[in-house]
Write an enzyme that holds these catalytic residues in place. Sequence first.
Site, PDB file in Angstrom:
ATOM      1  N   LEU A  85     -14.797 -31.426   4.612  1.00 53.98           N
ATOM      2  CA  LEU A  85     -15.347 -32.485   5.580  1.00 53.98           C
ATOM      3  C   LEU A  85     -14.448 -33.676   5.454  1.00 53.98           C
ATOM      4  O   LEU A  85     -13.843 -33.951   4.282  1.00 53.98           O
ATOM      5  CB  LEU A  85     -16.832 -32.871   5.001  1.00 53.98           C
ATOM      6  CG  LEU A  85     -17.893 -31.838   5.244  1.00 53.98           C
ATOM      7  CD1 LEU A  85     -19.124 -32.393   4.425  1.00 53.98           C
ATOM      8  CD2 LEU A  85     -18.149 -31.415   6.528  1.00 53.98           C
ATOM      9  N   ASP A  86     -14.346 -34.050   6.668  1.00 54.96           N
ATOM     10  CA  ASP A  86     -13.334 -35.353   6.363  1.00 54.96           C
ATOM     11  C   ASP A  86     -13.752 -36.496   5.437  1.00 54.96           C
ATOM     12  O   ASP A  86     -15.055 -36.416   5.138  1.00 54.96           O
ATOM     13  CB  ASP A  86     -13.472 -36.044   8.094  1.00 54.96           C
ATOM     14  CG  ASP A  86     -12.534 -35.165   9.044  1.00 54.96           C
ATOM     15  OD1 ASP A  86     -11.840 -34.215   8.405  1.00 54.96           O
ATOM     16  OD2 ASP A  86     -12.946 -35.555  10.149  1.00 54.96           O
ATOM     17  N   ARG A  87     -12.882 -37.489   5.105  1.00 57.55           N
ATOM     18  CA  ARG A  87     -13.314 -38.349   4.019  1.00 57.55           C
ATOM     19  C   ARG A  87     -14.529 -39.100   4.407  1.00 57.55           C
ATOM     20  O   ARG A  87     -15.123 -39.629   3.584  1.00 57.55           O
ATOM     21  CB  ARG A  87     -12.009 -39.402   4.031  1.00 57.55           C
ATOM     22  CG  ARG A  87     -12.028 -40.418   3.227  1.00 57.55           C
ATOM     23  CD  ARG A  87     -10.901 -41.443   2.935  1.00 57.55           C
ATOM     24  NE  ARG A  87     -10.923 -41.986   1.827  1.00 57.55           N
ATOM     25  CZ  ARG A  87      -9.881 -42.597   1.051  1.00 57.55           C
ATOM     26  NH1 ARG A  87      -8.677 -42.304   1.726  1.00 57.55           N
ATOM     27  NH2 ARG A  87     -10.140 -43.317   0.161  1.00 57.55           N
ATOM     28  N   THR A  89     -16.909 -38.381   6.546  1.00 56.55           N
ATOM     29  CA  THR A  89     -17.882 -37.526   6.951  1.00 56.55           C
ATOM     30  C   THR A  89     -19.057 -37.140   5.802  1.00 56.55           C
ATOM     31  O   THR A  89     -18.567 -36.810   4.889  1.00 56.55           O
ATOM     32  CB  THR A  89     -17.536 -36.114   7.508  1.00 56.55           C
ATOM     33  OG1 THR A  89     -16.667 -36.718   8.621  1.00 56.55           O
ATOM     34  CG2 THR A  89     -18.502 -35.354   7.893  1.00 56.55           C
ATOM     35  N   HIS A 184     -10.867 -33.546  12.529  1.00 59.38           N
ATOM     36  CA  HIS A 184     -11.337 -34.638  13.155  1.00 59.38           C
ATOM     37  C   HIS A 184     -11.732 -34.349  14.682  1.00 59.38           C
ATOM     38  O   HIS A 184     -11.794 -35.065  15.717  1.00 59.38           O
ATOM     39  CB  HIS A 184     -10.487 -35.732  13.374  1.00 59.38           C
ATOM     40  CG  HIS A 184      -9.608 -36.145  12.412  1.00 59.38           C
ATOM     41  ND1 HIS A 184     -10.360 -36.720  11.271  1.00 59.38           N
ATOM     42  CD2 HIS A 184      -8.251 -35.946  11.829  1.00 59.38           C
ATOM     43  CE1 HIS A 184      -9.541 -36.978  10.297  1.00 59.38           C
ATOM     44  NE2 HIS A 184      -8.492 -36.693  10.667  1.00 59.38           N
TER      45      HIS A 184
END
Length: 192
Positions: A85-87, A89, A184
């Site tokens: 998961l993105d930073r 998120t 993203h």
Amino acid sequence: DVVQVLLPPPPSTELQPEEIPLKIIHENKHFIILNKDDDIIVHPARSNKTGTIINGLAWHFQNVSSGTLSSVGEEFARPGVVHRLDRHTTGVMVAAKTDTAHWRLSKQFEQRKTRKRYLAVVHGEVEPLTDLIDVPLGKHPTKRDAYAVRWDETGKPSVTVFHVREQYEGYTLLELDLKTGRTHQIRLHLQH
């Protein structure tokens, strides 16, 4: 001419255990499920060698529960990482504790058998109430480490389905169902 080149050794992939609070939802001998917080990176990379979920899991297995992460991805300092998961998120993520579990879970993600749903509050009152965003994504043509909508041969298929859950004055709560998992993807599709 004689040319001599000295290559530095590759960076260490050894994980430093760190006591990082983890929100563990479920753990068994095959995998561990976490609720990831905002502003934490999943695995060490580039300038972020510490303070990651993986560093926290290394400490957890050393001090709290038995087990370890799978060896799959070890050479890239991301053992057990089935998906990321993105930073910024938040949400549920799974890490594998055995190689067999890792390969099986990865296969489920690869075959799109794992459903990935997100909630997002966005600016504006979104219409239509449901739609499909089918826009290719890829590396940004000029910004290093950035991603963008790419209509050329470098763009990879990226599909997001959205449903309006609630509308507020100037904002909308969306439920997003990702059919692909590009870096993203949510941000780029919604910006587009």
